[in-house]
Design a protein around this motif. Structure first.
Motif, PDB file in Angstrom:
ATOM      1  N   ARG A   1      25.694  96.015  17.190  1.00 60.81           N
ATOM      2  CA  ARG A   1      26.445  96.072  18.676  1.00 60.81           C
ATOM      3  C   ARG A   1      26.058  97.214  19.414  1.00 60.81           C
ATOM      4  O   ARG A   1      25.904  97.311  20.725  1.00 60.81           O
ATOM      5  CB  ARG A   1      27.958  95.956  18.416  1.00 60.81           C
ATOM      6  N   ARG A   2      25.562  98.358  18.696  1.00 65.11           N
ATOM      7  CA  ARG A   2      25.407  99.507  19.411  1.00 65.11           C
ATOM      8  C   ARG A   2      24.124  99.329  20.079  1.00 65.11           C
ATOM      9  O   ARG A   2      23.476 100.076  21.283  1.00 65.11           O
ATOM     10  CB  ARG A   2      25.239 100.801  18.397  1.00 65.11           C
TER      11      ARG A   2
ATOM     12  N   SER B   1      23.135  96.517  21.208  1.00 68.15           N
ATOM     13  CA  SER B   1      23.515  95.167  22.205  1.00 68.15           C
ATOM     14  C   SER B   1      22.972  94.079  21.358  1.00 68.15           C
ATOM     15  O   SER B   1      22.473  92.933  22.437  1.00 68.15           O
ATOM     16  CB  SER B   1      23.004  95.375  23.608  1.00 68.15           C
ATOM     17  N   ARG B   2      22.761  93.800  20.323  1.00 66.01           N
ATOM     18  CA  ARG B   2      22.652  92.423  19.547  1.00 66.01           C
ATOM     19  C   ARG B   2      23.882  91.975  18.840  1.00 66.01           C
ATOM     20  O   ARG B   2      24.598  92.810  18.503  1.00 66.01           O
ATOM     21  CB  ARG B   2      21.789  93.047  18.393  1.00 66.01           C
TER      22      ARG B   2
END
Length: 126
Positions: free
Chosen positions: A84-85, A87-88
């Motif tokens: 998530r960090r 952007s996946r």
């Protein structure tokens, strides 16, 4: 009105045994089932997932964690947070890649989560 069959459904089949198994169930629904099926159909992909599984086992051992539900769920949380960090995202249940070729091209974090699911299955956690 309650369905008479649901009234007698075993609660354990509907509710995860712990938050850790609940998270692992979610990972299985999002990537595990499709990833494991694809890996079992393609020796090259299976070898790739096995390499990820070995890395998971090594990381857990280095951290002094077991390959139980809590250890695997903690590792999965870290993988998801890192993804998530960057952007996946994670696919919604039923929307993961399905072919071995698509899995071979999948992001690293998805293959690592498939490996976590495979270990959970091997250890009879799920």
């Amino acid at each position: 009105m309650t369905n008479e069959f649901l009234a007698f459904a075993p609660i354990s089949a509907l509710v995860p045994a712990s938050p850790a198994t609940g998270l692992l169930d979610e990972m299985m629904a999002r990537v595990g089932v499709d990833g494991i099926v694809a890996a079992l159909a393609d020796p090259g992909l299976l070898a790739l997932v096995d390499q990820h599984a070995a890395a998971v086992r090594d990381a857990l051992e280095s951290a002094g964690r077991d390959g139980d539900a809590d250890g695997l769920a903690g590792y999965a949380r870290a993988i998801v947070a890192g993804a998530r960090r960057m952007s996946r995202g994670l696919p919604e249940p039923g929307l993961a890649p399905t072919t071995p070729a698509d899995w071979k091209a999948a992001d690293w974090h998805l293959l690592r989560l498939v490996a976590i699911c495979m270990i959970a299955e091997e250890n009879e956690i799920l």
